[in-house]
Write an enzyme that holds these catalytic residues in place. Structure first.
Site, PDB file in Angstrom:
ATOM      1  N   SER A  12      44.789   2.415  -8.240  1.00  0.00           N
ATOM      2  CA  SER A  12      45.887   2.823  -7.358  1.00  0.00           C
ATOM      3  C   SER A  12      46.710   3.908  -8.050  1.00  0.00           C
ATOM      4  O   SER A  12      47.255   3.681  -9.139  1.00  0.00           O
ATOM      5  CB  SER A  12      46.802   1.636  -7.062  1.00  0.00           C
ATOM      6  OG  SER A  12      48.058   2.134  -6.633  1.00  0.00           O
ATOM      7  N   HIS A  37      42.589   4.664  -4.646  1.00  0.00           N
ATOM      8  CA  HIS A  37      43.440   3.884  -3.735  1.00  0.00           C
ATOM      9  C   HIS A  37      44.809   4.566  -3.644  1.00  0.00           C
ATOM     10  O   HIS A  37      45.495   4.752  -4.664  1.00  0.00           O
ATOM     11  CB  HIS A  37      43.582   2.458  -4.280  1.00  0.00           C
ATOM     12  CG  HIS A  37      44.327   1.507  -3.394  1.00  0.00           C
ATOM     13  ND1 HIS A  37      43.750   0.880  -2.316  1.00  0.00           N
ATOM     14  CD2 HIS A  37      45.603   1.075  -3.444  1.00  0.00           C
ATOM     15  CE1 HIS A  37      44.649   0.096  -1.739  1.00  0.00           C
ATOM     16  NE2 HIS A  37      45.777   0.177  -2.409  1.00  0.00           N
ATOM     17  N   ASP A  39      48.487   4.421  -2.107  1.00  0.00           N
ATOM     18  CA  ASP A  39      49.462   3.488  -1.513  1.00  0.00           C
ATOM     19  C   ASP A  39      50.546   4.231  -0.749  1.00  0.00           C
ATOM     20  O   ASP A  39      51.402   4.868  -1.356  1.00  0.00           O
ATOM     21  CB  ASP A  39      50.113   2.645  -2.618  1.00  0.00           C
ATOM     22  CG  ASP A  39      49.185   1.554  -3.089  1.00  0.00           C
ATOM     23  OD1 ASP A  39      49.014   1.391  -4.320  1.00  0.00           O
ATOM     24  OD2 ASP A  39      48.616   0.855  -2.222  1.00  0.00           O
ATOM     25  N   MET A  41      53.831   4.143   1.447  1.00  0.00           N
ATOM     26  CA  MET A  41      54.940   3.209   1.675  1.00  0.00           C
ATOM     27  C   MET A  41      56.074   3.935   2.392  1.00  0.00           C
ATOM     28  O   MET A  41      56.377   5.096   2.075  1.00  0.00           O
ATOM     29  CB  MET A  41      55.447   2.679   0.326  1.00  0.00           C
ATOM     30  CG  MET A  41      54.362   1.967  -0.458  1.00  0.00           C
ATOM     31  SD  MET A  41      55.007   1.336  -2.027  1.00  0.00           S
ATOM     32  CE  MET A  41      53.533   0.575  -2.680  1.00  0.00           C
ATOM     33  N   HIS A  70      45.971   3.046   1.906  1.00  0.00           N
ATOM     34  CA  HIS A  70      46.553   1.738   2.236  1.00  0.00           C
ATOM     35  C   HIS A  70      47.919   1.993   2.871  1.00  0.00           C
ATOM     36  O   HIS A  70      48.875   2.355   2.182  1.00  0.00           O
ATOM     37  CB  HIS A  70      46.679   0.931   0.933  1.00  0.00           C
ATOM     38  CG  HIS A  70      47.340  -0.392   1.080  1.00  0.00           C
ATOM     39  ND1 HIS A  70      47.743  -1.127  -0.013  1.00  0.00           N
ATOM     40  CD2 HIS A  70      47.687  -1.120   2.167  1.00  0.00           C
ATOM     41  CE1 HIS A  70      48.283  -2.262   0.398  1.00  0.00           C
ATOM     42  NE2 HIS A  70      48.267  -2.272   1.722  1.00  0.00           N
ATOM     43  N   MET A  72      51.215   0.935   4.107  1.00  0.00           N
ATOM     44  CA  MET A  72      52.243  -0.103   4.143  1.00  0.00           C
ATOM     45  C   MET A  72      53.421   0.480   4.911  1.00  0.00           C
ATOM     46  O   MET A  72      54.486   0.803   4.332  1.00  0.00           O
ATOM     47  CB  MET A  72      52.636  -0.501   2.711  1.00  0.00           C
ATOM     48  CG  MET A  72      51.537  -1.301   2.013  1.00  0.00           C
ATOM     49  SD  MET A  72      51.697  -1.329   0.232  1.00  0.00           S
ATOM     50  CE  MET A  72      50.842   0.207  -0.165  1.00  0.00           C
ATOM     51  N   MET A 141      46.267  -8.962  -0.048  1.00  0.00           N
ATOM     52  CA  MET A 141      47.332  -8.635  -1.009  1.00  0.00           C
ATOM     53  C   MET A 141      47.533  -9.834  -1.929  1.00  0.00           C
ATOM     54  O   MET A 141      47.771 -10.952  -1.446  1.00  0.00           O
ATOM     55  CB  MET A 141      48.647  -8.341  -0.277  1.00  0.00           C
ATOM     56  CG  MET A 141      48.698  -7.018   0.461  1.00  0.00           C
ATOM     57  SD  MET A 141      48.339  -5.567  -0.528  1.00  0.00           S
ATOM     58  CE  MET A 141      49.648  -5.638  -1.747  1.00  0.00           C
ATOM     59  N   ASP A 177      44.183  -6.599  -3.938  1.00  0.00           N
ATOM     60  CA  ASP A 177      45.140  -5.566  -4.309  1.00  0.00           C
ATOM     61  C   ASP A 177      46.438  -6.177  -4.835  1.00  0.00           C
ATOM     62  O   ASP A 177      47.197  -6.774  -4.082  1.00  0.00           O
ATOM     63  CB  ASP A 177      45.416  -4.724  -3.048  1.00  0.00           C
ATOM     64  CG  ASP A 177      46.270  -3.527  -3.340  1.00  0.00           C
ATOM     65  OD1 ASP A 177      46.705  -2.873  -2.371  1.00  0.00           O
ATOM     66  OD2 ASP A 177      46.535  -3.245  -4.522  1.00  0.00           O
TER      67      ASP A 177
HETATM   68  C1  DX5 Z   1      51.370  -2.679  -3.983  1.00  0.00           C
HETATM   69  C2  DX5 Z   1      50.156  -1.774  -3.807  1.00  0.00           C
HETATM   70  C3  DX5 Z   1      49.132  -2.004  -4.885  1.00  0.00           C
HETATM   71  C4  DX5 Z   1      49.675  -1.740  -6.307  1.00  0.00           C
HETATM   72  C5  DX5 Z   1      48.728  -2.303  -7.337  1.00  0.00           C
HETATM   73  O1  DX5 Z   1      52.134  -2.663  -2.815  1.00  0.00           O
HETATM   74  O2  DX5 Z   1      49.538  -1.969  -2.564  1.00  0.00           O
HETATM   75  O3  DX5 Z   1      47.995  -1.170  -4.639  1.00  0.00           O
HETATM   76  O4  DX5 Z   1      49.816  -0.350  -6.488  1.00  0.00           O
HETATM   77  O5  DX5 Z   1      49.352  -2.165  -8.598  1.00  0.00           O
HETATM   78  P1  DX5 Z   1      49.040  -3.239  -9.739  1.00  0.00           P
HETATM   79  O6  DX5 Z   1      47.539  -3.198  -9.924  1.00  0.00           O
HETATM   80  O7  DX5 Z   1      49.791  -2.712 -10.936  1.00  0.00           O
HETATM   81  O8  DX5 Z   1      49.515  -4.569  -9.251  1.00  0.00           O
HETATM   82 ZN    ZN Z   2      47.583  -0.931  -2.278  1.00  0.00          ZN
END
Ligand code: DX5
Ligand code: ZN
Length: 232
Positions: A12, A37, A39, A41, A70, A72, A141, A177
Site C-alpha cells: 500500500s 495498492h 488507498d 480516502m 481501494h 474508502m 479489512m 488489508d
Molecule cells: C487502511 C488501508 C490499508 C493500510 C495498510 O485504511 O486500507 O491498505 O494502508 O497499512 P498497514 O499494512 O500498515 O496496516
Molecule cells: Zn487499503
C-alpha cells in the site's frame, strides 16, 4: 486457464514517501510487488484524506503490474468513472459506503475494470452473499480503515476462512488489508487469503535509496504465507 490463487503481495503506497510516489512505485515493483495498492480516502467515510483521480492518473504510468484502487469513500458511485479513467485496474468499493452495493459493482464492471467489494471488520459476510457473482475480489479489512501501521484484528481470520468456504471454486480473490506482516500473513494465507496488502510491513526501514529493504520485507511476508500454506 485455471484461476490463479497463488500468493500476491500488494504494497500500500499509503506508507510510501508522499514526496516521491513515482520512484517508490518503481522501487516496490522492481523489488517484487505483484500489485500496487492505492488507498483512496475522502475524510468522510474514513477520518483521513488521500488521493483524487488526478493523483491516481499521475501514478498510472509508473505502475507496470496491477493498480489496485481501494475506495474508502462515500458516496462511491459518482466517482467510479473518474477512477476508471485515471487508470485503475481493480476498483474496490466498501459495502458500507452506500445502500446499493449491487448497482455499484455493476457500475464498476460496466467500466471494464475488475470489481472488488470490501468489508470493514464489523461487517458480516452475509452483506456480500448476493453480490459474489459481480465480484472479482473480496477485501477483508483487518484494521478499521483510515491509517497504516495499525494492529491486526484477529477476529477477521475466522471470517476469511468462512469466506473461503463461501467462494468455493468461483474465480474470486480474497484480499486482506491491514496489519499484515510475516506473522499475520501466515494466519490469513492459511485461512484462505491470496492477495496480501501491506503498507508499514513493506516500507519500514527502506527508502528509494535502499529499496532492497522493500524486497527483504516483501519476501518475509511471502515466504511466511507460502510456508503456512505448505504446512496447512
Ligand atoms: C487502511 C488501508 C490499508 C493500510 C495498510 O485504511 O486500507 O491498505 O494502508 O497499512 P498497514 O499494512 O500498515 O496496516
Ligand atoms: Zn487499503
Amino acid at each position: 486457464m485455471s484461476f490463479d490463487r497463488s500468493i500476491k503481495i500488494a504494497p500500500s503506497i499509503l506508507s510510501a514517501d508522499f514526496a516521491d510516489f513515482g520512484r517508490e512505485i518503481r522501487a516496490i515493483e522492481d523489488q517484487g510487488a505483484d500489485w500496487v495498492h492505492v488507498d483512496v480516502m475522502d475524510g468522510h467515510f474514513v477520518p483521513n484524506l488521500t488521493f483524487g483521480p488526478p493523483a491516481v492518473k499521475a501514478f498510472r504510468p509508473h505502475v507496470k503490474t496491477f493498480m489496485d484502487v481501494h475506495l474508502m469513500i462515500a458516496p462511491v458511485d459518482p466517482y467510479i468513472e473518474a477512477y476508471a479513467e485515471a487508470g485503475a485496474d481493480m476498483i474496490t468499493a466498501h459495502v458500507e459506503a452506500g445502500p446499493h452495493i449491487h448497482r455499484t459493482l455493476q457500475a464498476i464492471r460496466g467500466t471494464g475494470k475488475k470489481a472488488g467489494v470490501a468489508l470493514n471488520p464489523g461487517t458480516p459476510l452475509e452483506a456480500i452473499e448476493y453480490v459474489l457473482d459481480l465480484a472479482d475480489m473480496v477485501l477483508i479489512m483487518s484494521v478499521n480503515p483510515g491509517f497504516g501501521g495499525q494492529k491486526f484484528i484477529h477476529s477477521q481470520v475466522d471470517k476469511i476462512a468462512r469466506l473461503r468456504g463461501m467462494i468455493g471454486d468461483r474465480p474470486i480473490h480474497i484480499q486482506v488489508d491491514g496489519g499484515v506482516d510475516p506473522k499475520t500473513a501466515a494466519l490469513v494465507a492459511k485461512a484462505g487469503a491470496d492477495v496480501l496488502v501491506a503498507g508499514s510491513a513493506v516500507f519500514k526501514g527502506g527508502s528509494v535509496d535502499a529499496p532492497q529493504v522493500y524486497g527483504e520485507n516483501m519476501r518475509a511476508i511471502r515466504d511466511a504465507a507460502e510456508s503456512a500454506l505448505k504446512h496447512a
